[in-house]
Design a protein around this motif. Structure first.
Motif, PDB file in Angstrom:
ATOM      1  N   ARG A 205      34.094  45.974  35.538  1.00 31.02           N
ATOM      2  CA  ARG A 205      33.046  44.958  35.664  1.00 31.02           C
ATOM      3  C   ARG A 205      32.265  44.093  35.094  1.00 31.02           C
ATOM      4  O   ARG A 205      32.521  43.919  33.967  1.00 31.02           O
ATOM      5  CB  ARG A 205      32.268  46.760  35.502  1.00 31.02           C
ATOM      6  N   PRO A 206      31.077  43.830  36.308  1.00 28.60           N
ATOM      7  CA  PRO A 206      30.023  43.153  35.124  1.00 28.60           C
ATOM      8  C   PRO A 206      29.677  43.624  33.527  1.00 28.60           C
ATOM      9  O   PRO A 206      29.570  45.110  33.261  1.00 28.60           O
ATOM     10  CB  PRO A 206      28.458  43.116  35.786  1.00 28.60           C
ATOM     11  N   LEU A 207      29.687  42.759  32.477  1.00 27.42           N
ATOM     12  CA  LEU A 207      29.929  43.045  31.113  1.00 27.42           C
ATOM     13  C   LEU A 207      28.285  44.531  30.944  1.00 27.42           C
ATOM     14  O   LEU A 207      27.815  45.472  30.262  1.00 27.42           O
ATOM     15  CB  LEU A 207      29.446  41.696  30.411  1.00 27.42           C
ATOM     16  N   SER A 208      27.488  43.959  31.937  1.00 26.46           N
ATOM     17  CA  SER A 208      25.935  43.903  31.971  1.00 26.46           C
ATOM     18  C   SER A 208      25.993  45.955  32.319  1.00 26.46           C
ATOM     19  O   SER A 208      25.052  46.364  32.218  1.00 26.46           O
ATOM     20  CB  SER A 208      24.777  43.550  32.573  1.00 26.46           C
ATOM     21  N   ALA A 209      27.226  46.134  32.928  1.00 22.51           N
ATOM     22  CA  ALA A 209      27.225  47.063  33.893  1.00 22.51           C
ATOM     23  C   ALA A 209      28.371  48.308  32.665  1.00 22.51           C
ATOM     24  O   ALA A 209      28.093  49.213  32.570  1.00 22.51           O
ATOM     25  CB  ALA A 209      27.834  47.578  34.436  1.00 22.51           C
ATOM     26  N   GLU A 325      42.060  38.976  38.644  1.00 21.52           N
ATOM     27  CA  GLU A 325      40.875  40.183  37.460  1.00 21.52           C
ATOM     28  C   GLU A 325      39.940  38.067  37.223  1.00 21.52           C
ATOM     29  O   GLU A 325      39.105  38.430  37.045  1.00 21.52           O
ATOM     30  CB  GLU A 325      42.158  40.409  36.261  1.00 21.52           C
ATOM     31  N   ALA A 326      41.156  37.182  36.908  1.00 21.94           N
ATOM     32  CA  ALA A 326      39.896  35.963  36.738  1.00 21.94           C
ATOM     33  C   ALA A 326      39.227  35.590  37.051  1.00 21.94           C
ATOM     34  O   ALA A 326      37.997  35.204  37.559  1.00 21.94           O
ATOM     35  CB  ALA A 326      40.896  34.922  36.297  1.00 21.94           C
ATOM     36  N   LEU A 327      39.797  35.421  39.326  1.00 20.14           N
ATOM     37  CA  LEU A 327      39.158  34.988  39.885  1.00 20.14           C
ATOM     38  C   LEU A 327      38.278  35.809  40.475  1.00 20.14           C
ATOM     39  O   LEU A 327      37.316  35.405  40.898  1.00 20.14           O
ATOM     40  CB  LEU A 327      40.229  34.833  41.847  1.00 20.14           C
ATOM     41  N   TRP A 328      38.108  37.407  40.223  1.00 21.99           N
ATOM     42  CA  TRP A 328      37.200  38.337  40.759  1.00 21.99           C
ATOM     43  C   TRP A 328      36.154  37.432  39.938  1.00 21.99           C
ATOM     44  O   TRP A 328      34.678  38.045  39.648  1.00 21.99           O
ATOM     45  CB  TRP A 328      37.936  40.116  40.325  1.00 21.99           C
ATOM     46  N   LYS A 329      35.961  37.348  39.096  1.00 21.22           N
ATOM     47  CA  LYS A 329      34.918  36.713  37.531  1.00 21.22           C
ATOM     48  C   LYS A 329      34.625  35.742  37.792  1.00 21.22           C
ATOM     49  O   LYS A 329      33.501  35.287  36.984  1.00 21.22           O
ATOM     50  CB  LYS A 329      35.191  37.022  36.499  1.00 21.22           C
ATOM     51  N   ARG A 378      32.696  25.865  42.572  1.00 19.58           N
ATOM     52  CA  ARG A 378      33.426  26.128  43.652  1.00 19.58           C
ATOM     53  C   ARG A 378      34.371  26.917  43.791  1.00 19.58           C
ATOM     54  O   ARG A 378      34.373  28.144  44.026  1.00 19.58           O
ATOM     55  CB  ARG A 378      33.691  24.715  44.571  1.00 19.58           C
ATOM     56  N   PHE A 379      35.304  26.735  42.918  1.00 23.38           N
ATOM     57  CA  PHE A 379      37.018  27.917  42.661  1.00 23.38           C
ATOM     58  C   PHE A 379      36.319  29.435  42.145  1.00 23.38           C
ATOM     59  O   PHE A 379      36.967  29.777  43.192  1.00 23.38           O
ATOM     60  CB  PHE A 379      37.615  27.092  42.041  1.00 23.38           C
ATOM     61  N   GLY A 380      35.248  29.073  41.224  1.00 20.87           N
ATOM     62  CA  GLY A 380      35.214  30.436  41.288  1.00 20.87           C
ATOM     63  C   GLY A 380      34.687  31.015  42.498  1.00 20.87           C
ATOM     64  O   GLY A 380      35.271  32.632  42.377  1.00 20.87           O
ATOM     65  N   GLU A 381      33.594  30.421  42.943  1.00 20.11           N
ATOM     66  CA  GLU A 381      33.107  31.690  44.205  1.00 20.11           C
ATOM     67  C   GLU A 381      34.393  31.884  45.154  1.00 20.11           C
ATOM     68  O   GLU A 381      34.072  32.872  45.846  1.00 20.11           O
ATOM     69  CB  GLU A 381      32.247  30.579  44.661  1.00 20.11           C
ATOM     70  N   ARG A 382      35.295  30.829  45.376  1.00 20.01           N
ATOM     71  CA  ARG A 382      36.291  31.263  46.208  1.00 20.01           C
ATOM     72  C   ARG A 382      36.806  32.078  46.323  1.00 20.01           C
ATOM     73  O   ARG A 382      37.952  32.655  46.504  1.00 20.01           O
ATOM     74  CB  ARG A 382      36.594  30.103  46.912  1.00 20.01           C
ATOM     75  N   GLY A 383      37.131  32.460  44.607  1.00 19.43           N
ATOM     76  CA  GLY A 383      38.397  33.346  43.797  1.00 19.43           C
ATOM     77  C   GLY A 383      37.933  34.891  44.765  1.00 19.43           C
ATOM     78  O   GLY A 383      38.778  35.453  44.440  1.00 19.43           O
TER      79      GLY A 383
END
Ligand code: UDP
Length: 407
Positions: A205-209, A325-329, A378-383
Motif C-alpha cells: 500500500r502507499p506509505l501514507s495509507a 512489488e518493485a514495479l507496482w511502486k 518512464r519505466f516506473g510508470e509502465r511497470g
C-alpha cells in the motif's frame, strides 16, 4: 500440522483493482462451487508462498469457498533435506542420499497422518509438502490432490526430479508458473497460474495509507544519495555476491551510490545464516553496503519505493514476487533472463534484462538508470501498469477459483 489464522480480508476491498467482467466471473464461479479447500505449505512467514497464501486463503473464503491455510510441523533436519531437494530441482547436481529421502518420507507421512479431514481439494505447495500426497490419497480417497510447484524445473538434477516424480502418481493435477516448468513432470494434467501481489498489504500500500509508517530517521543509508536495492532471501540462487560485485562497478562510476540487500530468514530455509555471513564478509565493512534482515513489511515497502533501481540478479527463479512489488511502486527493475523474471520485466520498457552471468551489463543498466531520472520515471510508470494488468491478487483469486472448478 497447524491451521494458520488469516485476517478477514474481503473481495469488496479490491473494487478498484478488479474490472466488472472479472468481478462477475469471481462471483459466479464461487457461487457454483461447493468445495472445501486446504492450502498446505511449510512456513507461515518469509518467502513468496507464505506471502501469497496470507491473501489468497481469506479471499477464497470471502468469495464463498471454505478455505484453510495449513502449515506443516517439521524438525530442522527436514528443512535441510527439502532445501537440498529445492536446490536439486533448480539444477544443483548434489545427489540426495538415502538418509535424506528417509527423513523426507517419514516427516511428510507424519504430517499427512495428522491432516484433518473434510476437504474436497488439497493444494500442496512446493516440494516440502509433496511427500504427503500418497498418504493423503490413501486416507481420503475422494480428496483431489493438486501439487503447486513454484520452482523452475527446466534444469532439474536427475536425483531431485526422480524423487518428485515418484510422488506424482498420487497427484491429480500440477500447477506451475510457466507451462515449460511442467515439461519434466510427465503427463500429469497441468494448469499454469502465475503468482500475484496484494496491493492492500502493508508491503504494497502507499506509505501514507499505513497506520504505522516506518520512521525515515531509522534508515541506515543516506536518503540524498543514489540507492540500489535487492530484496531477497539470503540464498545463493539470488546471487547476493554477484549483486555486491555489481555494486562495486556501479560505485566506481556513480559517486555515492549505495546498496541495500534486504533478506528474511524463513524457517524453511536453513542456508540463510551462512549465506548472510558470507555476504557480510565479502561486503568487508563497506559503509555504503547495508545488509538488513527481518524488516517488517512496511520497511520493505519503504525500501522498494525509495530505491532508484531494484535489482533481481537471480541465477534461477520461479517467479520473484519482489519484481512485481518493485514495479507496482514505480521503481524500475534490472533483472536476469531466468524463470519468471522476463514474465514481469520487459527489456527497455519497464526495466532491463541481462544474462545472469553478465555482471558488466547489469552494472551498465544500473548506471544508465541512476543517471537518468526521466528513464526511471518512464519505466516506473509502465511497470505499475504491467502489474496492474497481470500480477495483482484479484487475478490470482479468479485463477484459483477456476482451478477449483476443474479440480
Ligand atoms: N521478503 C520480505 N523480507 C525480506 C526478503 C523478502 O518480506 O527481507 C518477501 C518479499 O517481499 C517477497 C517474498 O519475501 O514478498 C519473496 O518472494 P519471491 O517470490 O521474490 O522469492 P522466494 O523467497 O519465494 O524465492
Amino acid at each position: 500440522m497447524r491451521v494458520e489464522r488469516t485476517d478477514g480480508r474481503r473481495v469488496s476491498a479490491y473494487e478498484e483493482y478488479i474490472d466488472a467482467e472479472r468481478r462477475r466471473r469471481v462471483r459466479e464461479t464461487a457461487a457454483a462451487l461447493d468445495r472445501r479447500v486446504a492450502h498446505v505449505n511449510s512456513t507461515a512467514s518469509g518467502g513468496g508462498v507464505a506471502e501469497m497464501l496470507g491473501s489468497l486463503v481469506p479471499l477464497l473464503d470471502d468469495a464463498g469457498v471454505e478455505a484453510d491455510w495449513l502449515v506443516m510441523d517439521a524438525p530442522e533436519a527436514f528443512f535441510d533435506v527439502t532445501k537440498a531437494i529445492h536446490n536439486g530441482l533448480q539444477g544443483d547436481a548434489d545427489a540426495l542420499d538415502d538418509g535424506m529421502t528417509d527423513t523426507y518420507r517419514s516427516v511428510t507421512v507424519d504430517d499427512a497422518e495428522s491432516m484433518p479431514g473434510g476437504y474436497d481439494v488439497a493444494v500442496l505447495h512446493d516440494p516440502q509438502t509433496l511427500g504427503m500426497a500418497p498418504t493423503l490419497a490413501e486416507r481420503f480417497p475422494e480428496l483431489t490432490l493438486v501439487w503447486r510447484c513454484h520452482i523452475d524445473l527446466t534444469d532439474a538434477a536427475p536425483s531431485a526430479l526422480e524423487l518428485v516424480r515418484s510422488y506424482l502418481d498420487a497427484v491429480d493435477r500440477t500447477v506451475v508458473t510457466l507451462p515449460e516448468y511442467a515439461d519434466p513432470l510427465g503427463d500429469v494434467p497441468t494448469t499454469t497460474i502465475p503468482p500475484a501481489i496484494d496491493p492492500l498489504t502493508a508491503k504494497n500500500r502507499p506509505l501514507s495509507a499505513l497506520p504505522d509508517p516506518p520512521d525515515a530517521a531509522d534508515r541506515p543509508f543516506d536518503p540524498d544519495r543514489p540507492l540500489v536495492v535487492q530484496v531477497s532471501r539470503f540464498d545463493p540462487w539470488k546471487d547476493p555476491l554477484g549483486v555486491l560485485e555489481v555494486h562495486r562497478t556501479v560505485a566506481d562510476r556513480v559517486p555515492g551510490a549505495q546498496l541495500v540487500l534486504a533478506g528474511a530468514m524463513p524457517d524453511d530455509d536453513p542456508e540463510g545464516e551462512a549465506v548472510y555471513r558470507e555476504v557480510a564478509a565479502a561486503a568487508d565493512d563497506d559503509p555504503d553496503v547495508h545488509l538488513l534482515t527481518d524488516l517488517p513489511d512496511a520497511g520493505i515497502n519503504a525500501l522498494q519505493r525509495r530505491a532508484d533501481v531494484v535489482l533481481q540478479k537471480s541465477l534461477r527463479e520461479g517467479f520473484a514476487l519482489t519484481v512485481s512489488e518493485a514495479l507496482w511502486k514505480e521503481t524500475p527493475v534490472v533483472g536476469t533472463t531466468v524463470g519468471g523474471i522476463p514474465l514481469q520485466v520487459e527489456d527497455g520498457e519497464n526495466g532491463f534484462l541481462e544474462a545472469p552471468d553478465d555482471l558488466e551489463a547489469v552494472a551498465d543498466d544500473v548506471v544508465e538508470l541512476l543517471e537518468s531520472p526521466s528513464l526511471r520515471r518512464r519505466f516506473g510508470e509502465r511497470g505499475r501498469e504491467t502489474v496492474r494488468e497481470r500480477f495483482l491478487t484479484p487475478r490470482l483469486l479468479a485463477d484459483h477459483l477456476e482451478l477449483l472448478e476443474t479440480a
